[in-house]
Scaffold this motif. Structure first.
Motif, mmCIF file in Angstrom:
data_model
loop_
_atom_site.group_PDB
_atom_site.id
_atom_site.type_symbol
_atom_site.label_atom_id
_atom_site.label_comp_id
_atom_site.label_asym_id
_atom_site.label_seq_id
_atom_site.Cartn_x
_atom_site.Cartn_y
_atom_site.Cartn_z
ATOM 1 N N ALA A 165 -4.938 2.768 -6.987
ATOM 2 C CA ALA A 165 -6.054 1.891 -7.364
ATOM 3 C C ALA A 165 -6.064 0.591 -6.563
ATOM 4 O O ALA A 165 -7.132 0.055 -6.246
ATOM 5 C CB ALA A 165 -5.985 1.580 -8.861
ATOM 6 N N HIS A 166 -4.887 0.083 -6.213
ATOM 7 C CA HIS A 166 -4.782 -1.201 -5.513
ATOM 8 C C HIS A 166 -4.682 -1.030 -4.000
ATOM 9 O O HIS A 166 -4.386 -1.991 -3.288
ATOM 10 C CB HIS A 166 -3.589 -2.001 -6.032
ATOM 11 C CG HIS A 166 -2.276 -1.253 -5.965
ATOM 12 N ND1 HIS A 166 -2.084 -0.018 -6.530
ATOM 13 C CD2 HIS A 166 -1.076 -1.586 -5.406
ATOM 14 C CE1 HIS A 166 -0.844 0.385 -6.322
ATOM 15 N NE2 HIS A 166 -0.216 -0.540 -5.628
ATOM 16 N N ASP A 167 -4.927 0.193 -3.499
ATOM 17 C CA ASP A 167 -4.940 0.484 -2.066
ATOM 18 C C ASP A 167 -3.641 0.041 -1.379
ATOM 19 O O ASP A 167 -3.662 -0.730 -0.411
ATOM 20 C CB ASP A 167 -6.137 -0.197 -1.402
ATOM 21 C CG ASP A 167 -6.410 0.359 0.000
ATOM 22 O OD1 ASP A 167 -5.957 1.477 0.298
ATOM 23 O OD2 ASP A 167 -7.084 -0.335 0.788
ATOM 24 N N PRO A 168 -2.490 0.550 -1.845
ATOM 25 C CA PRO A 168 -1.210 0.124 -1.264
ATOM 26 C C PRO A 168 -1.012 0.680 0.139
ATOM 27 O O PRO A 168 -1.570 1.722 0.496
ATOM 28 C CB PRO A 168 -0.187 0.728 -2.234
ATOM 29 C CG PRO A 168 -0.866 1.957 -2.763
ATOM 30 C CD PRO A 168 -2.314 1.578 -2.891
ATOM 31 N N ASP A 169 -0.198 -0.006 0.929
ATOM 32 C CA ASP A 169 0.106 0.449 2.289
ATOM 33 C C ASP A 169 1.260 1.442 2.318
ATOM 34 O O ASP A 169 1.448 2.153 3.302
ATOM 35 C CB ASP A 169 0.438 -0.751 3.188
ATOM 36 C CG ASP A 169 -0.794 -1.580 3.508
ATOM 37 O OD1 ASP A 169 -1.887 -1.000 3.602
ATOM 38 O OD2 ASP A 169 -0.652 -2.803 3.664
ATOM 39 N N ILE A 170 2.065 1.466 1.237
ATOM 40 C CA ILE A 170 3.218 2.366 1.159
ATOM 41 C C ILE A 170 3.069 3.199 -0.108
ATOM 42 O O ILE A 170 2.975 2.651 -1.213
ATOM 43 C CB ILE A 170 4.536 1.582 1.139
ATOM 44 C CG1 ILE A 170 4.654 0.716 2.400
ATOM 45 C CG2 ILE A 170 5.731 2.526 1.021
ATOM 46 C CD1 ILE A 170 5.752 -0.311 2.346
ATOM 47 N N ILE A 171 3.039 4.519 0.053
ATOM 48 C CA ILE A 171 2.812 5.415 -1.076
ATOM 49 C C ILE A 171 3.997 6.355 -1.216
ATOM 50 O O ILE A 171 4.450 6.950 -0.241
ATOM 51 C CB ILE A 171 1.515 6.228 -0.900
ATOM 52 C CG1 ILE A 171 0.315 5.282 -0.738
ATOM 53 C CG2 ILE A 171 1.286 7.138 -2.080
ATOM 54 C CD1 ILE A 171 -0.221 5.209 0.642
ATOM 55 N N ILE A 172 4.507 6.461 -2.436
ATOM 56 C CA ILE A 172 5.677 7.292 -2.729
ATOM 57 C C ILE A 172 5.252 8.408 -3.674
ATOM 58 O O ILE A 172 4.799 8.135 -4.793
ATOM 59 C CB ILE A 172 6.797 6.451 -3.368
ATOM 60 C CG1 ILE A 172 7.218 5.325 -2.418
ATOM 61 C CG2 ILE A 172 7.986 7.322 -3.741
ATOM 62 C CD1 ILE A 172 8.147 4.303 -3.045
ATOM 63 N N PHE A 173 5.384 9.649 -3.229
ATOM 64 C CA PHE A 173 4.962 10.805 -4.016
ATOM 65 C C PHE A 173 6.167 11.703 -4.299
ATOM 66 O O PHE A 173 6.813 12.205 -3.378
ATOM 67 C CB PHE A 173 3.911 11.625 -3.269
ATOM 68 C CG PHE A 173 2.560 10.974 -3.166
ATOM 69 C CD1 PHE A 173 2.118 10.089 -4.126
ATOM 70 C CD2 PHE A 173 1.728 11.257 -2.100
ATOM 71 C CE1 PHE A 173 0.870 9.489 -4.032
ATOM 72 C CE2 PHE A 173 0.474 10.675 -1.997
ATOM 73 C CZ PHE A 173 0.041 9.785 -2.968
ATOM 74 N N ASP A 174 6.454 11.924 -5.565
ATOM 75 C CA ASP A 174 7.537 12.812 -5.972
ATOM 76 C C ASP A 174 6.959 14.192 -6.272
ATOM 77 O O ASP A 174 6.212 14.353 -7.241
ATOM 78 C CB ASP A 174 8.232 12.234 -7.212
ATOM 79 C CG ASP A 174 9.459 13.033 -7.623
ATOM 80 O OD1 ASP A 174 9.972 13.805 -6.786
ATOM 81 O OD2 ASP A 174 9.897 12.878 -8.778
#
Length: 258
Positions: A165-174
């Motif tokens: 939602a906050h358009d992050p630059d680093i995304i962590i997907f488990d």
């Protein structure tokens, strides 16, 4: 390439109950879930943690997301320490895990607004982003439907969207495609590649070889909480299937257990 994540010698242990000791067939009261793990990730790349169930992948990502603290070691996420600056880290990342359950009585629309407000996203930016993501994932038709009445695939897509939602630059997907039908898994896989094209850094954990081969620039193979090898796919495989490389390493580490 700019390094945006550096994990240095992180270790995490858990105390086992008597029941857990029996299930794991061990006399030890301490389980070392992650054991001196180190790796890094660069801007605009997808880094994959590959390993079997129980290897320490989820524990590693939960530490990076500041849900739990390492016993020792640290990781720096875009300049912020997970140990010393957890609140700052949380503002820089998006985190998706199957362990986070959406409340059944909320709607996708409410949840997106709630998580946007948590990150201080302005109303006009929130509405524009929500419209784009809901249409992209086919959530728009279900925006006012309670989570309890959504399919498993739709719940996964809603979880993914609210984590961004906050358009992050680093995304962590488990385990981003674990348990999904082939259509939803394809949607998620394509989106991972789109995030990379947009310059995002993506960290995923998985035990699915084909997902690693399709989307990852670099991969680390983790077994028993330890990084066994880490590098680009071409460096690791040298024209050998990734699955064969993994099982060669696994047999070397585990011997007769396979």
């Amino acid at each position: 390439m700019k390094e945006v994540l550096k994990v240095e010698n992180v270790t995490k242990t858990f105390r086992l109950s008597a029941k857990q000791q029996k299930l794991k067939k061990t006399d030890s009261r301490i389980l070392t879930a992650v054991d001196g793990l180190s790796f890094s990730a660069n801007k605009g790349e997808i880094f994959g943690l590959l390993g079997p169930n129980g290897a320490g992948k989820t524990t590693t990502l939960r530490m990076l997301a500041t849900i739990i603290k390492p016993d020792s070691g640290d990781a720096v996420v875009d300049g912020a320490s997970i140990v010393k600056q957890p609140a700052e880290v949380r503002g820089k990342i998006g985190f998706l895990t199957s362990e986070v359950k959406l409340e059944d009585f909320f709607t996708p629309d409410y949840l997106f607004n709630f998580f946007s407000d948590l990150h201080g996203v302005p109303d006009d930016v929130r509405e524009k982003r929500k419209s784009e993501l809901f249409e992209r994932f086919g959530i728009d038709k279900f925006a006012q439907v309670k989570v309890a009445n959504l399919s498993t695939g739709m719940k996964q897509k809603v979880s993914l969207v609210v984590s961004l939602a906050h358009d992050p630059d680093i995304i962590i997907f488990d385990e981003p495609t674990n348990g999904l039908d082939v259509i939803t898994a394809k949607v998620v896989t394509d989106f991972l590649l789109e995030l990379r094209r947009n310059g995002k850094t993506v960290i995923i954990s998985t035990h699915i070889f084909s997902l690693i081969e399709k989307v990852c620039d670099r991969v680390g193979i983790i077994i028993d909480g330890k990084m066994t090898v880490c590098g680009s796919l071409s460096e690791l495989t040298q024209s050998k299937p990734l699955e064969d490389v993994f099982f060669d390493i696994y047999r070397e580490r585990k011997g007769d257990e396979i």
